[in-house]
Design a protein around this motif. Structure first.
Motif, PDB file in Angstrom:
ATOM      1  N   LEU A  69       0.843  -1.184   0.000  1.00 55.12           N
ATOM      2  CA  LEU A  69       0.000   0.000   0.000  1.00 55.12           C
ATOM      3  C   LEU A  69       0.884   1.242   0.000  1.00 55.12           C
ATOM      4  O   LEU A  69       1.974   1.243   0.569  1.00 55.12           O
ATOM      5  N   LYS A  70       0.414   2.283  -0.612  1.00 56.90           N
ATOM      6  CA  LYS A  70       1.036   3.593  -0.460  1.00 56.90           C
ATOM      7  C   LYS A  70      -0.014   4.440   0.233  1.00 56.90           C
ATOM      8  O   LYS A  70      -1.164   4.502  -0.200  1.00 56.90           O
ATOM      9  N   ALA A  71       0.382   5.062   1.340  1.00 54.63           N
ATOM     10  CA  ALA A  71      -0.594   5.789   2.151  1.00 54.63           C
ATOM     11  C   ALA A  71       0.024   7.064   2.708  1.00 54.63           C
ATOM     12  O   ALA A  71       1.245   7.196   2.798  1.00 54.63           O
ATOM     13  N   ALA A  72      -0.851   7.976   3.082  1.00 57.85           N
ATOM     14  CA  ALA A  72      -0.425   9.209   3.741  1.00 57.85           C
ATOM     15  C   ALA A  72      -1.631   9.830   4.421  1.00 57.85           C
ATOM     16  O   ALA A  72      -2.779   9.528   4.091  1.00 57.85           O
ATOM     17  N   VAL A  73      -1.346  10.689   5.362  1.00 57.51           N
ATOM     18  CA  VAL A  73      -2.380  11.506   5.989  1.00 57.51           C
ATOM     19  C   VAL A  73      -2.190  12.923   5.476  1.00 57.51           C
ATOM     20  O   VAL A  73      -1.083  13.464   5.536  1.00 57.51           O
ATOM     21  N   ILE A  74      -3.262  13.495   4.960  1.00 54.49           N
ATOM     22  CA  ILE A  74      -3.239  14.886   4.513  1.00 54.49           C
ATOM     23  C   ILE A  74      -4.007  15.711   5.540  1.00 54.49           C
ATOM     24  O   ILE A  74      -5.229  15.580   5.649  1.00 54.49           O
ATOM     25  N   PRO A  75      -3.312  16.540   6.312  1.00 53.50           N
ATOM     26  CA  PRO A  75      -4.031  17.426   7.236  1.00 53.50           C
ATOM     27  C   PRO A  75      -4.773  18.502   6.441  1.00 53.50           C
ATOM     28  O   PRO A  75      -4.238  19.048   5.473  1.00 53.50           O
ATOM     29  N   VAL A  76      -5.989  18.786   6.854  1.00 55.03           N
ATOM     30  CA  VAL A  76      -6.791  19.830   6.225  1.00 55.03           C
ATOM     31  C   VAL A  76      -7.221  20.787   7.335  1.00 55.03           C
ATOM     32  O   VAL A  76      -7.869  20.375   8.296  1.00 55.03           O
TER      33      VAL A  76
END
Length: 139
Positions: A121-128
């Protein structure tokens, strides 16, 4: 009647739902990642508001999070495309129809996660960051 916070988070979820990826809100990671990718919106933290008097207003910089997950042989390209589409969706209406003063995403920090017996998997958290004001911290 939903609170200002819930109304804004629901509007953000609706905006993200227009993308090709599957969009969930507050759910756990499913066993299978859809081919178009997966986004999970987390409510995040409203933080401590700045307060103004006369009239009394609470000004928040609420940090929600979008988890972005892709899988497959072309995951780098799919991840990049999905992140760009999130950015374009947010840039198309920075106030979520007038509900927020401003909406801004921060850069993701992607990671590759190995999966036994499957493509990684390629994953990330994008803060908004959601900038908004309300007359009541609970309302």
């Amino acid at each position: 009647m939903p609170t200002t916070r819930e109304t804004i988070l629901a509007a953000l979820h609706t905006r993200l739902s227009a993308l090709s990826a599957t969009v969930l809100r507050g759910d756990v990671l499913p066993e299978r990642v859809p081919a178009a990718g997966l986004l999970i919106l987390r409510d995040g933290e409203p933080g401590d508001p700045e307060v103004t008097l006369s009239p009394l207003r609470y000004h928040y910089q609420h940090r929600a999070e979008i988890e972005v997950i892709v899988q497959g042989a072309s995951r780098d390209t799919a991840f990049d495309s999905l992140c760009a589409n999130i950015g374009a969706a947010l840039a198309a209406d920075r106030t979520l129809g007038g509900l927020c003063d401003w909406v801004e995403a921060e850069a993701p920090q992607p990671v590759d996660l190995p999966v036994d017996g499957a493509a990684s998997l390629k994953a990330a958290v994008i803060p908004v960051v959601l900038h908004y004001s309300t007359a009541d911290p609970l309302g």
